[in-house]
Design a protein around this motif. Structure first.
Motif, PDB file in Angstrom:
ATOM      1  N   GLY A 122       0.756  -1.298  -0.103  1.00  0.00           N
ATOM      2  CA  GLY A 122      -0.066   0.106  -0.080  1.00  0.00           C
ATOM      3  C   GLY A 122       0.824   1.365  -0.100  1.00  0.00           C
ATOM      4  N   GLY A 123       0.260   2.373  -0.189  1.00  0.00           N
ATOM      5  CA  GLY A 123       0.560   3.625   0.020  1.00  0.00           C
ATOM      6  C   GLY A 123       1.854   4.009  -1.267  1.00  0.00           C
ATOM      7  N   TRP A 124       2.688   4.957  -0.580  1.00  0.00           N
ATOM      8  CA  TRP A 124       3.668   5.469  -1.478  1.00  0.00           C
ATOM      9  C   TRP A 124       4.534   4.367  -2.354  1.00  0.00           C
ATOM     10  N   PRO A 125       5.125   3.223  -1.406  1.00  0.00           N
ATOM     11  CA  PRO A 125       5.811   2.147  -1.972  1.00  0.00           C
ATOM     12  C   PRO A 125       5.022   1.576  -3.196  1.00  0.00           C
ATOM     13  N   ALA A 126       3.899   1.203  -3.075  1.00  0.00           N
ATOM     14  CA  ALA A 126       3.175   0.820  -4.364  1.00  0.00           C
ATOM     15  C   ALA A 126       3.254   1.593  -5.527  1.00  0.00           C
ATOM     16  N   ILE A 127       2.769   3.020  -5.179  1.00  0.00           N
ATOM     17  CA  ILE A 127       3.078   4.049  -6.453  1.00  0.00           C
ATOM     18  C   ILE A 127       4.332   4.058  -7.069  1.00  0.00           C
ATOM     19  N   LEU A 128       5.657   3.813  -5.976  1.00  0.00           N
ATOM     20  CA  LEU A 128       6.855   3.702  -6.651  1.00  0.00           C
ATOM     21  C   LEU A 128       7.284   2.440  -7.362  1.00  0.00           C
ATOM     22  N   PHE A 129       6.357   1.308  -6.948  1.00  0.00           N
ATOM     23  CA  PHE A 129       6.704   0.041  -7.507  1.00  0.00           C
ATOM     24  C   PHE A 129       6.243   0.302  -9.060  1.00  0.00           C
ATOM     25  N   GLY A 130       5.118   0.949  -9.211  1.00  0.00           N
ATOM     26  CA  GLY A 130       4.360   1.059 -10.380  1.00  0.00           C
ATOM     27  C   GLY A 130       4.916   2.149 -11.424  1.00  0.00           C
TER      28      GLY A 130
END
Length: 166
Positions: A122-130
């Motif tokens: 979740g959160g920013w790490p998920a966006i970073l992965f994307g």
């Protein structure tokens, strides 16, 4: 026979066969991805996810569906126009469909990584992965090949595949 000795029809046949082989690789992956994305909706956990994940999931499915349509369209065009002397037209449109289809597949893969990241951490790490996934696809599938293409001498007069460049 060398490529320089190919007739125009032999060159077109070779180009079409190479393109269809490339599409077979991409089609299998996108169809598996599409099935995976569709199956998520039927899990118990899906009803509990928030709107952001639902919208991301839907957009990702739409990109995957567009990719399936674009990457399978050349086979349909070939079948419909079979034996009509339109091989060059089929190759040109299939080339365009393939490039756009790979772009939509990259977007679907990026969305899938984002979705999984959102569910797992979740959160920013998920966006970073994307973002990292999107940059990786853009770089490996488009930016690096385009950079290499700019260094080619294929457009030079007399090169056997100069007319293959679409």
């Amino acid at each position: 026979m060398s490529e320089a000795e190919e007739s125009e029809q032999e060159r077109l046949r070779r180009n079409l066969n190479e393109l269809l082989q490339e599409l077979r690789v991409a089609q299998a992956g996108v169809q598996i991805l599409f099935g995976f994305l569709l199956s998520i909706v039927f899990t118990d956990r899906y009803r509990d996810i928030d709107q952001y994940v639902r919208v991301t999931h839907l957009v990702t499915i739409l990109f995957a569906a567009a990719s399936v349509a674009l990457l399978t369209a050349p086979a349909a065009w070939h079948r419909v126009l079979f034996r009509r002397g339109r091989r060059e037209d089929i190759i040109e449109i299939a080339h365009r469909f393939t490039l756009v289809g790979l772009g939509t597949l990259a977007a679907a893969m990026t969305g899938t990584v984002l979705l999984l990241g959102e569910v797992i951490v979740g959160g920013w790490p998920a966006i970073l992965f994307g973002v990292v996934a999107g940059l990786a696809f853009a770089t490996l599938w488009f930016l690096l090949p385009l950079r290499e293409r700019n260094h080619d001498s294929i457009d030079a007069p007399g090169h056997p595949d100069a007319s293959d460049v679409l």
